[in-house]
Design an enzyme around this catalytic site. Structure first.
Site, short mmCIF file in Angstrom:
data_model
loop_
_atom_site.label_atom_id
_atom_site.label_comp_id
_atom_site.label_asym_id
_atom_site.label_seq_id
_atom_site.Cartn_x
_atom_site.Cartn_y
_atom_site.Cartn_z
N LYS A 231 -2.28 0.21 5.35
CA LYS A 231 -1.65 -1.12 5.19
C LYS A 231 -1.17 -1.69 6.52
O LYS A 231 -1.31 -2.89 6.78
CB LYS A 231 -0.51 -1.04 4.18
CG LYS A 231 0.62 -0.09 4.53
CD LYS A 231 1.64 -0.01 3.40
CE LYS A 231 2.81 0.89 3.77
NZ LYS A 231 2.40 2.29 4.00
N SER B 18 14.92 3.96 15.69
CA SER B 18 14.65 5.26 16.32
C SER B 18 15.50 6.33 15.65
O SER B 18 16.55 6.05 15.07
CB SER B 18 14.95 5.21 17.82
OG SER B 18 16.31 4.85 18.03
N GLY C 76 0.83 -1.20 0.00
CA GLY C 76 0.00 0.00 0.00
C GLY C 76 0.86 1.24 0.00
O GLY C 76 2.06 1.19 0.28
N GLY C 77 0.24 2.36 -0.32
CA GLY C 77 0.95 3.63 -0.31
C GLY C 77 0.96 4.24 1.09
O GLY C 77 0.49 3.64 2.06
N HIS D 34 1.71 3.76 16.53
CA HIS D 34 1.73 2.36 16.15
C HIS D 34 1.78 1.46 17.39
O HIS D 34 1.06 0.46 17.48
CB HIS D 34 2.95 2.07 15.26
CG HIS D 34 2.72 2.35 13.81
ND1 HIS D 34 2.51 1.37 12.90
CD2 HIS D 34 2.67 3.52 13.13
CE1 HIS D 34 2.33 1.91 11.69
NE2 HIS D 34 2.43 3.22 11.82
N SER E 261 -2.23 4.53 3.63
CA SER E 261 -3.29 3.76 2.96
C SER E 261 -4.05 2.87 3.93
O SER E 261 -5.14 2.40 3.62
CB SER E 261 -2.68 2.90 1.85
OG SER E 261 -1.77 1.96 2.41
#
Length: 401
Positions: A236, A258, A230-231, A272, A234
């Site tokens: 992904k 990091s 995916g971009g 994330h 997106s």
């Protein structure tokens, strides 16, 4: 033990009344879902919902033989007219067990959210677990060692951690038939709904389906190697994480590392990390081959584009002269080693990578080189994966299944 699903949706049903969303707009006819309700052997009704009598009749069953009605939802819900002759609905206190005159035994399972889950043991000894919407077991150890449930009906998409806990404790095993219920408008119906349920090791059935508890059904097979392309932004990474949400343990391999002093990068990494389950273990490394070679829980690799950046750094591939000398040969060797490890791995692997070629042509030779090598890497890894997805605007398109 036989059960009939009078409904498989949330208490509001699907489509939701007055909701203008795209999912509700297409959830008509066979895709419509009434509020979840479960009729067990014609004698036990879990959740009295609007239209239960009509739903039973459509499925070829009468509620005339029902001897016990139990509620699971966090609240009693909207007023529901009780059909003549049907017992009043009640709720079993957490941890208590109820013996039904039909020969069924029902134990209330404590939840980590409002609502009641029920473990039902039939006269034939088969066992099912039915969880309320938005609920997961607060604990699965009731003081004795038991075999896995024959069937689990749960909010698989809304609370994937419910399956994680059941699998981690052994309450759900490889042969447990997992049925997704309490389905809402957060997931498009049809193939997309089936795909997301299958990723959790569950299956989805229409309203009115009658099932036999303990009857073998092949567990939906999660491909062992999956590549998610995916971009930027997106979705992904979120798609990749969702595909492993039902596993008790996952090793999250972060290849980005990091960047000292870069607050924006740290914020991205933090987002994330915060959305990943607490049971997942994070490893920050670009040394992927040893992880692929050794055994262990599933790997989520995010992402191959950053792994390639590190590999090109090590090979000095950004410099034209070095690239023309030993740089290209060294990089291709590292890529071949990674691809061979993907081919030979015994672990479940979900890898994320950026799709290339949809933007402007890079202005520099090194930029074009990275684009070309990433495209080549994606091709090679995709060839070794059983399943490949392309995520565009948050929508996953199956390229290889």
């Amino acid at each position: 033990m036989e059960l009939t699903l009078l409904g498989t949706g949330t208490p509001e049903g699907l489509p939701r009344p007055g909701c203008p969303c795209a999912v509700c707009a297409v959830s008509v006819g066979p895709r419509a879902r009434a509020a979840a309700g479960l009729l067990v052997d014609g004698a036990l009704l879990l959740d009295l919902t609007p239209g239960a009598v009509l739903a039973g009749a459509r499925a070829g069953h009468s509620l005339a033989g029902v001897r016990q009605v139990l509620l699971t939802h966090p609240h009693d819900g909207p007023p529901v007219e009780r059909p003549p002759g049907l017992p009043a609905a009640g709720r079993v206190p957490d941890g208590r067990e109820l013996a039904v005159i039909s020969g069924h035994r029902v134990r209330a399972v404590p939840m980590d959210a409002p609502g009641t889950g029920y473990e039902v043991t039939g006269p034939d000894g088969t066992r099912l677990l039915y969880l309320p919407p938005g609920g997961a077991p607060a604990g699965t150890d009731n003081g004795e060692v038991q075999r896995p449930y024959d069937m689990v009906l749960a909010d698989v998409l809304g609370r994937p951690e419910a399956l994680v806990r059941l699998r981690a404790s052994g309450a759900a095993g490889p042969t447990t038939d997992v049925i997704a219920v309490h389905l809402d408008h957060g997931t498009p119906p049809g193939r997309e709904l089936e795909r997301r349920c299958a990723a959790a090791g569950a299956r989805v059935v229409p309203d009115g389906t009658t099932l036999t508890v303990g009857e073998y059904h092949a567990v939906p097979d999660l491909p062992r190697r999956t590549l998610v392309l995916g971009g930027a932004r997106s979705g992904k990474s979120f798609e990749a994480e969702r595909r492993l949400a039902g596993f008790p343990e996952v090793v999250y391999v972060a290849t980005g590392g990091s960047r000292d002093g870069d607050a924006e990068w740290a914020a991205r990494i933090g987002l994330h990390r915060d959305r990943r389950p607490g049971s997942w273990r994070t490893v920050e490394t670009c040394e992927l081959v040893p992880l692929l070679v050794e055994g262990g829980p599933p790997l989520l690799i995010d992402c191959l584009a950053l792994w390639l950046t590190d590999a090109m750094d090590r090979a000095g591939a950004w410099d034209d002269a070095v690239w023309a000398g030993q740089g290209q040969r060294e990089l291709r060797g590292r890529v071949a080693e990674l691809v061979a490890a993907v081919r030979a791995t015994r672990r479940t692997v979900v890898a994320v990578s950026n799709e290339v070629g949809s933007g402007v042509v890079p202005a520099t030779a090194s930029g074009r080189r990275f684009r070309d090598e990433l495209g080549r890497l994606n091709n090679l890894v995709a060839a070794e994966c059983e399943h490949v997805l392309l995520v565009v605007a948050g929508q996953a398109v199956v390229l290889k299944d």
